[in-house]
Design an enzyme around this catalytic site. Sequence first.
Site, short mmCIF file in Angstrom:
data_model
loop_
_atom_site.label_atom_id
_atom_site.label_comp_id
_atom_site.label_asym_id
_atom_site.label_seq_id
_atom_site.Cartn_x
_atom_site.Cartn_y
_atom_site.Cartn_z
CB THR A 43 -1.00 -0.05 1.19
OG1 THR A 43 -1.95 1.00 1.02
CG2 THR A 43 -0.33 0.07 2.54
CE LYS A 47 -2.16 1.24 -3.15
NZ LYS A 47 -3.53 1.70 -3.42
CG ASN A 68 -3.66 -3.16 -5.21
OD1 ASN A 68 -3.56 -3.92 -6.16
ND2 ASN A 68 -4.82 -2.94 -4.61
CG ASP A 84 -6.51 -0.04 -5.41
OD1 ASP A 84 -7.01 -0.68 -4.47
OD2 ASP A 84 -5.48 0.65 -5.30
CB ALA A 109 -5.43 13.98 -10.42
N GLY A 223 -16.44 3.43 0.03
CA GLY A 223 -15.25 2.68 -0.38
C GLY A 223 -15.10 1.30 0.22
P1 NAP Z 1 -3.31 10.52 -3.15
O1 NAP Z 1 -2.53 9.88 -4.24
O2 NAP Z 1 -2.61 11.17 -2.01
O3 NAP Z 1 -4.29 11.63 -3.82
C1 NAP Z 1 -5.05 12.48 -3.01
C2 NAP Z 1 -6.04 13.26 -3.87
O4 NAP Z 1 -6.88 14.01 -2.99
C3 NAP Z 1 -5.40 14.27 -4.82
O5 NAP Z 1 -6.17 14.36 -6.00
C4 NAP Z 1 -5.50 15.57 -4.02
O6 NAP Z 1 -5.54 16.75 -4.80
C5 NAP Z 1 -6.86 15.39 -3.38
N1 NAP Z 1 -7.06 16.22 -2.19
C6 NAP Z 1 -6.44 16.09 -0.98
N2 NAP Z 1 -6.91 17.04 -0.13
C7 NAP Z 1 -7.83 17.77 -0.83
C8 NAP Z 1 -8.66 18.88 -0.50
N3 NAP Z 1 -8.64 19.44 0.72
N4 NAP Z 1 -9.49 19.38 -1.46
C9 NAP Z 1 -9.52 18.83 -2.70
N5 NAP Z 1 -8.75 17.76 -3.08
C10 NAP Z 1 -7.92 17.25 -2.15
O7 NAP Z 1 -4.33 9.48 -2.47
P2 NAP Z 1 -4.90 8.13 -3.12
O8 NAP Z 1 -4.02 7.00 -2.77
O9 NAP Z 1 -5.24 8.40 -4.53
O10 NAP Z 1 -6.24 7.94 -2.24
C11 NAP Z 1 -7.37 8.79 -2.41
C12 NAP Z 1 -8.52 8.29 -1.55
O11 NAP Z 1 -8.96 7.02 -2.03
C13 NAP Z 1 -8.15 8.07 -0.07
O12 NAP Z 1 -9.22 8.53 0.72
C14 NAP Z 1 -7.99 6.56 0.05
O13 NAP Z 1 -8.29 6.08 1.35
C15 NAP Z 1 -9.06 6.10 -0.95
N6 NAP Z 1 -8.81 4.74 -1.47
C16 NAP Z 1 -9.78 3.80 -1.24
C17 NAP Z 1 -9.62 2.51 -1.73
C18 NAP Z 1 -10.70 1.50 -1.47
O14 NAP Z 1 -10.47 0.30 -1.65
N7 NAP Z 1 -11.87 1.93 -1.10
C19 NAP Z 1 -8.47 2.16 -2.47
C20 NAP Z 1 -7.49 3.15 -2.70
C21 NAP Z 1 -7.69 4.44 -2.19
P3 NAP Z 1 -4.16 17.49 -5.21
O15 NAP Z 1 -3.61 16.74 -6.40
O16 NAP Z 1 -4.60 18.87 -5.53
O17 NAP Z 1 -3.25 17.41 -4.01
#
Ligand code: NAP
Length: 264
Positions: A43, A47, A68, A84, A109, A223
Amino acid sequence: MQNAAFAANGVDAVYELRPIESSEIESFFAEARSPEFLGFGVTAPYKQLAMRHLDVIEPGASAIGAVNNGVRQDDGALIGFNTDASGFLSAVEAMGKSAAGRPAVVVGAGGAARAVVWALLDAGAESVFVSNRTIERARDLAESLSSHGEIVPGPLTGPEMARAMGSASIAVNATTVGMTTDGLAFDVRPLGEDALVFDLVYVPPDTPLVRAATARGLAVCNGLEMLIRQGEIAFERWTGIGSTADIMRDALYEWDPQLRPEEN
Ligand code: NAP
């Protein structure tokens, strides 16, 4: 949830949590090649880095740019894949919904957004509007996955976003909003009545987005189902045993009763 599935199926194996430093990745993957391992999960933040230590990376994972989970072959070779994307699609299907032939919207993104955009296009979505706080990251995502279908990068708000939402069959929150901050990931008002709102966040299970979409009477998925489905797919790759989602769901509900929908 993996351990519950091992126990329920009489598989003599254990899913073990290993917090590792980046300097330990090489030795971790060397160890994962030994016969007692069925495979591994990995994780954030490893990744991408994990991909350098594997023998084969399946096409989906390589397009997404992240692994993953992985499975060990009899000769010790490690195959990396990404559950995922397939877990997301399996959860959409379980809701009786499909991305095929209609536009979709993904907010975010980062790594999860990449998997979801790839999955939506793989499932036949007509196009994906990717809106992100930092628009350059949405543009980078669109460019790097452009060979898989039409991806339009855009801002979080404004007329372009509202138009995209109006025609979307699925709108996905792939940001951390709702998990790390208490805000609403996006405005659900422009969505059509048949749209599915999918929030990748599962802790808490009832984010402001989930509450807003539920209040509007839209179909909603948080999720948790994606987490379960991606785990089920990995489990099947390790053991050959499928249909473990119900066992995994029950294990999660037992672990944290707040995750059970009727407890909210
Ligand atoms: P990441 O790579 O850190 O990306 C975070 C994203 O959130 C970016 O697009 C970021 O925008 C945006 N963001 C953060 N704070 C923000 C705010 N205050 N306002 C607007 N946008 C904001 O994280 P990730 O790994 O992609 O994970 C994203 C989410 O998916 C997490 O909550 C994670 O727990 C969830 N997830 C769930 C599963 C599941 O199985 N359900 C699997 C994977 C991930 P910027 O680019 O502008 O920083």
